[in-house]
Scaffold this motif. Sequence first.
Motif, short mmCIF file in Angstrom:
data_model
loop_
_atom_site.label_atom_id
_atom_site.label_comp_id
_atom_site.label_asym_id
_atom_site.label_seq_id
_atom_site.Cartn_x
_atom_site.Cartn_y
_atom_site.Cartn_z
N ILE A 86 3.17 9.13 2.03
CA ILE A 86 3.28 8.82 3.46
C ILE A 86 3.47 7.32 3.66
N LEU A 87 2.60 6.51 3.09
CA LEU A 87 2.80 5.06 3.16
C LEU A 87 3.57 4.64 1.92
N LYS A 88 4.63 3.85 2.16
CA LYS A 88 5.55 3.52 1.07
C LYS A 88 5.73 2.02 0.96
N GLY A 89 4.64 1.34 0.68
CA GLY A 89 4.75 -0.11 0.52
C GLY A 89 4.47 -0.82 1.83
N PHE A 90 3.25 -0.63 2.34
CA PHE A 90 2.86 -1.24 3.61
C PHE A 90 2.21 -2.59 3.36
N ASN A 91 2.71 -3.61 4.05
CA ASN A 91 2.18 -4.98 3.90
C ASN A 91 1.79 -5.54 5.26
N LEU A 100 0.83 -1.21 0.00
CA LEU A 100 0.00 0.00 0.00
C LEU A 100 0.87 1.27 0.00
N HIS A 101 0.63 2.09 -1.01
CA HIS A 101 1.28 3.41 -1.09
C HIS A 101 0.18 4.46 -1.00
N VAL A 102 0.34 5.39 -0.07
CA VAL A 102 -0.71 6.40 0.13
C VAL A 102 -0.10 7.79 0.18
N ASN A 103 -0.70 8.70 -0.55
CA ASN A 103 -0.28 10.10 -0.55
C ASN A 103 -1.27 10.97 0.22
N PRO A 159 -11.30 10.32 2.09
CA PRO A 159 -10.96 10.87 0.76
C PRO A 159 -9.63 11.63 0.70
N ARG A 160 -9.15 12.14 1.84
CA ARG A 160 -7.91 12.90 1.79
C ARG A 160 -6.69 12.00 1.52
N TYR A 161 -6.86 10.71 1.80
CA TYR A 161 -5.73 9.79 1.69
C TYR A 161 -5.81 9.05 0.36
N GLU A 162 -4.93 9.43 -0.54
CA GLU A 162 -5.01 8.93 -1.90
C GLU A 162 -4.14 7.68 -2.06
N VAL A 163 -4.80 6.58 -2.39
CA VAL A 163 -4.05 5.34 -2.60
C VAL A 163 -3.49 5.37 -4.01
N ILE A 164 -2.16 5.35 -4.11
CA ILE A 164 -1.56 5.45 -5.45
C ILE A 164 -1.08 4.09 -5.94
N LYS A 178 1.07 5.83 10.92
CA LYS A 178 0.14 4.86 11.54
C LYS A 178 -1.32 5.30 11.36
N SER A 179 -1.59 6.55 11.68
CA SER A 179 -2.97 7.05 11.52
C SER A 179 -3.34 7.10 10.03
N THR A 180 -2.36 7.41 9.20
CA THR A 180 -2.60 7.43 7.74
C THR A 180 -3.08 6.07 7.28
N LEU A 181 -2.46 5.02 7.79
CA LEU A 181 -2.89 3.66 7.44
C LEU A 181 -4.35 3.45 7.84
#
Length: 259
Positions: A18-23, A9-12, A53-58, A42-45
């Motif tokens: 912010i998240l750079k490859g979470f498994n 999971l990569h999230v902007n 909606p603010r957290y964009e999964v790329i 952690k909260s971003t996850l």
Amino acid sequence: MTKIEIKDLHVNIGEKEILKGFNLTVNGGEVHALMGPNGTGKSTLAYALMGHPRYEVIKGDVLLDGESIMEMSVDERARRGLFLAFQYPVAIPGVTLANFLRSALNAKAKALNPEDKGISLVNFRRLLRSKMDLLKMDYAFGARYLNDGFSGGEKKRAEVLQMAMLEPRIAILDETDSGLDIDALRIVADGVHQLQSDTLGVILITHYQRMLEYMQPQFVHIMYGGAIVESGGAELALKLEEQGYDWIRDKYPDTRKTG
Ligand code: ADP
Ligand code: MG
């Protein structure tokens, strides 16, 4: 059997990754503690899993029982059994805790069956009281406006009560322990403990050794720079308690702290 699989999971947030490859995979019956320094995502996850909606999964995917939830609305995810206890619960003056819970229950039932007429007041009261007993809450609490003037401990208890009423399949508790005194901590931990079942998986975001002692997670993960860098058992949490995060920073010098 419940299963959530979080894959690469990569999230902007805005332009910032912010998240750079979470498994992570969590099965029903398991408690996973997620630890890590402030600002590591952690909260971003938690928000990304709920579909804020603010957290964009790329990049990446999240499967709940084998089905991707990425295109589902927040509501749909909640109906499927995802539950997030917020780090900072919001107040809703004018809506009592009991009414809020009854609406939430009815919305869930209606989503599962459009013919559902909702839970009767008598049955709702009975259910609410049994769950309040579990959490050692005063019944009068249900008549108060949601989170309005609640103390830190009361807010957290209200969150766990919501969880008890909605019976989620995957619960994410984002620092549900922060601001709690020892007694409240134990009640929250006991409450979550009693809700534990083969169909409930828990992701517990926490800094507190004491919460871990009460909750006894089978898995402990350390998150750093937007991904999990270490996984283990209780010994990992003890190591953090003793040594802090310096050894993580030393061990992963190339992992830029987010921000
Ligand atoms: P943690 O919960 O691990 O402390 P967060 O997920 O809250 O970390 O934050 C991760 C990073 O995202 C931090 O660098 C934080 O500053 C940034 N961040 C969080 N929320 C926002 C936001 N609404 N806008 C911009 N940046 C944010
Ligand atoms: Mg946080």
